[in-house]
Write an enzyme that holds these catalytic residues in place. Sequence first.
Site, PDB file in Angstrom:
ATOM      1  N   ASP A  38       0.844  -1.202   0.000  1.00  0.00           N
ATOM      2  CA  ASP A  38       0.000   0.000   0.000  1.00  0.00           C
ATOM      3  C   ASP A  38       0.880   1.253   0.000  1.00  0.00           C
ATOM      4  O   ASP A  38       1.993   1.246   0.540  1.00  0.00           O
ATOM      5  CB  ASP A  38      -0.894  -0.029   1.255  1.00  0.00           C
ATOM      6  CG  ASP A  38      -2.073   0.919   1.139  1.00  0.00           C
ATOM      7  OD1 ASP A  38      -2.253   1.537   0.068  1.00  0.00           O
ATOM      8  OD2 ASP A  38      -2.814   1.061   2.134  1.00  0.00           O
ATOM      9  N   ASN A  40       1.322   3.353  -2.924  1.00  0.00           N
ATOM     10  CA  ASN A  40       1.864   3.763  -4.232  1.00  0.00           C
ATOM     11  C   ASN A  40       1.353   5.141  -4.638  1.00  0.00           C
ATOM     12  O   ASN A  40       2.109   5.975  -5.148  1.00  0.00           O
ATOM     13  CB  ASN A  40       1.445   2.768  -5.320  1.00  0.00           C
ATOM     14  CG  ASN A  40       2.018   1.386  -5.107  1.00  0.00           C
ATOM     15  OD1 ASN A  40       2.935   1.206  -4.322  1.00  0.00           O
ATOM     16  ND2 ASN A  40       1.467   0.405  -5.796  1.00  0.00           N
ATOM     17  N   ARG A  42       0.222   7.612  -2.711  1.00  0.00           N
ATOM     18  CA  ARG A  42       0.809   8.685  -1.890  1.00  0.00           C
ATOM     19  C   ARG A  42       2.266   8.943  -2.245  1.00  0.00           C
ATOM     20  O   ARG A  42       2.731  10.074  -2.245  1.00  0.00           O
ATOM     21  CB  ARG A  42       0.660   8.346  -0.394  1.00  0.00           C
ATOM     22  CG  ARG A  42      -0.697   8.725   0.164  1.00  0.00           C
ATOM     23  CD  ARG A  42      -0.973   8.037   1.460  1.00  0.00           C
ATOM     24  NE  ARG A  42      -1.345   6.639   1.236  1.00  0.00           N
ATOM     25  CZ  ARG A  42      -1.429   5.734   2.178  1.00  0.00           C
ATOM     26  NH1 ARG A  42      -1.165   6.062   3.427  1.00  0.00           N
ATOM     27  NH2 ARG A  42      -1.809   4.498   1.903  1.00  0.00           N
ATOM     28  N   ARG A  51      -0.664   8.801 -10.183  1.00  0.00           N
ATOM     29  CA  ARG A  51      -0.712   7.607  -9.328  1.00  0.00           C
ATOM     30  C   ARG A  51      -0.037   6.400  -9.980  1.00  0.00           C
ATOM     31  O   ARG A  51       0.613   5.597  -9.315  1.00  0.00           O
ATOM     32  CB  ARG A  51      -2.167   7.259  -9.000  1.00  0.00           C
ATOM     33  CG  ARG A  51      -2.872   8.273  -8.130  1.00  0.00           C
ATOM     34  CD  ARG A  51      -4.334   7.879  -7.934  1.00  0.00           C
ATOM     35  NE  ARG A  51      -4.462   6.527  -7.395  1.00  0.00           N
ATOM     36  CZ  ARG A  51      -4.261   6.222  -6.114  1.00  0.00           C
ATOM     37  NH1 ARG A  51      -3.955   7.158  -5.236  1.00  0.00           N
ATOM     38  NH2 ARG A  51      -4.395   4.982  -5.704  1.00  0.00           N
ATOM     39  N   HIS A  55       2.556   3.088  -8.907  1.00  0.00           N
ATOM     40  CA  HIS A  55       2.379   1.647  -9.135  1.00  0.00           C
ATOM     41  C   HIS A  55       3.594   1.075  -9.888  1.00  0.00           C
ATOM     42  O   HIS A  55       4.036  -0.029  -9.612  1.00  0.00           O
ATOM     43  CB  HIS A  55       1.104   1.385  -9.946  1.00  0.00           C
ATOM     44  CG  HIS A  55      -0.155   1.750  -9.210  1.00  0.00           C
ATOM     45  ND1 HIS A  55      -0.371   1.408  -7.894  1.00  0.00           N
ATOM     46  CD2 HIS A  55      -1.270   2.436  -9.601  1.00  0.00           C
ATOM     47  CE1 HIS A  55      -1.557   1.864  -7.510  1.00  0.00           C
ATOM     48  NE2 HIS A  55      -2.113   2.491  -8.515  1.00  0.00           N
ATOM     49  N   SER A  83      -7.268  -6.080  -5.609  1.00  0.00           N
ATOM     50  CA  SER A  83      -8.372  -6.675  -4.857  1.00  0.00           C
ATOM     51  C   SER A  83      -9.660  -6.634  -5.674  1.00  0.00           C
ATOM     52  O   SER A  83      -9.761  -5.883  -6.658  1.00  0.00           O
ATOM     53  CB  SER A  83      -8.579  -5.905  -3.543  1.00  0.00           C
ATOM     54  OG  SER A  83      -9.235  -4.685  -3.809  1.00  0.00           O
ATOM     55  N   GLU A  85     -12.146  -5.210  -4.857  1.00  0.00           N
ATOM     56  CA  GLU A  85     -12.692  -3.850  -4.686  1.00  0.00           C
ATOM     57  C   GLU A  85     -11.966  -2.825  -5.571  1.00  0.00           C
ATOM     58  O   GLU A  85     -12.469  -1.726  -5.814  1.00  0.00           O
ATOM     59  CB  GLU A  85     -12.584  -3.395  -3.216  1.00  0.00           C
ATOM     60  CG  GLU A  85     -13.546  -4.107  -2.255  1.00  0.00           C
ATOM     61  CD  GLU A  85     -13.183  -5.561  -1.991  1.00  0.00           C
ATOM     62  OE1 GLU A  85     -11.973  -5.883  -1.923  1.00  0.00           O
ATOM     63  OE2 GLU A  85     -14.106  -6.392  -1.880  1.00  0.00           O
ATOM     64  N   ASN A  86     -10.774  -3.188  -6.046  1.00  0.00           N
ATOM     65  CA  ASN A  86      -9.989  -2.230  -6.845  1.00  0.00           C
ATOM     66  C   ASN A  86     -10.616  -1.912  -8.210  1.00  0.00           C
ATOM     67  O   ASN A  86     -10.211  -0.961  -8.875  1.00  0.00           O
ATOM     68  CB  ASN A  86      -8.541  -2.714  -7.034  1.00  0.00           C
ATOM     69  CG  ASN A  86      -7.691  -2.601  -5.783  1.00  0.00           C
ATOM     70  OD1 ASN A  86      -6.736  -3.349  -5.601  1.00  0.00           O
ATOM     71  ND2 ASN A  86      -8.018  -1.662  -4.894  1.00  0.00           N
TER      72      ASN A  86
END
Length: 264
Positions: A38, A40, A42, A51, A55, A83, A85-86
């Site tokens: 987690d 990436n 930020r 963003r 990644h 995930s 949810e992604n």
Amino acid sequence: MLEKLMRRKTAETNVSLPEQIALVKSRKIPAHVAIIMDGNGRWAKKRNLPRIAGHHEGMKTVRKITRVANDLGIKVLTLYAFSTENWKRPKMEIDFLMKLPGEFLSTYLPELIEQNVKVEMIGNFNVLPDHTKKAIQRAMEATASNDGMTLNFAMNYGSRLELIECVKEIANQAANGEIDVSDIDESFIDSHLMTAHLPEPDLLIRTSGEVRLSNFMLWQLAYAEFSFTDVLWPDFDEQCMLNEIREFQSRSRRFGNVERDGDV
Ligand code: FPP
């Protein structure tokens, strides 16, 4: 005593990575380490980058951590790459994330083979884009006979979905008379999960300072040690990984018992 001295020496002096690895390896190594990668976004934001740049940098961290985990003798490294949810993220970001396995594997497959690493995946494979499926399939086939560390990508993975599928399968078996309800115990459920063939995780690491599981391996993590670090995934390097394993080695695992397991 010697170990205490060595630990102090490691902390105080500039001990090389190979020396540190040898020292860490002389104590109990977790068989299975699971990581929620987690931070990436930020990492990129801090640099005024999009963003996806985070990644892409995160992909390079995957390479570093795979290598050091393999050197340490970790048997399974599970990385939460995407995930269920992604899919809610912007299409452009999803498209980029779906291309990363292809880029990673086409760039690093030769070194994964050389390191005797076996590539595997958990998650719903069928709905991934064709190019993502092809890249993963190719890497899995090319490394199928490797018997070193398993690099297990959790890709389109969600623990609740996995549990729903597991319950459905078991209910069908019961309805068809293939099993008796009394057959259902922990190992039976284990054997119906996507991780059936893997040892359960000993250590869960989440980077970026977030302290939650985000639908990751809810059943499998029941007795894992948890470690949450503020380091953002693209900044998580070999030294961070060694520190995490050292922290794990300092924990006392009891598995519900009163006796402390002195080893780990
Ligand atoms: C979470 O950070 C990260 C992801 C959803 C993707 C993780 C993917 C990688 C690290 C690359 C994977 C590489 C391969 C080879 C598959 P975030 O975007 O939620 O970060 P933020 O919380 O700072 O916004």
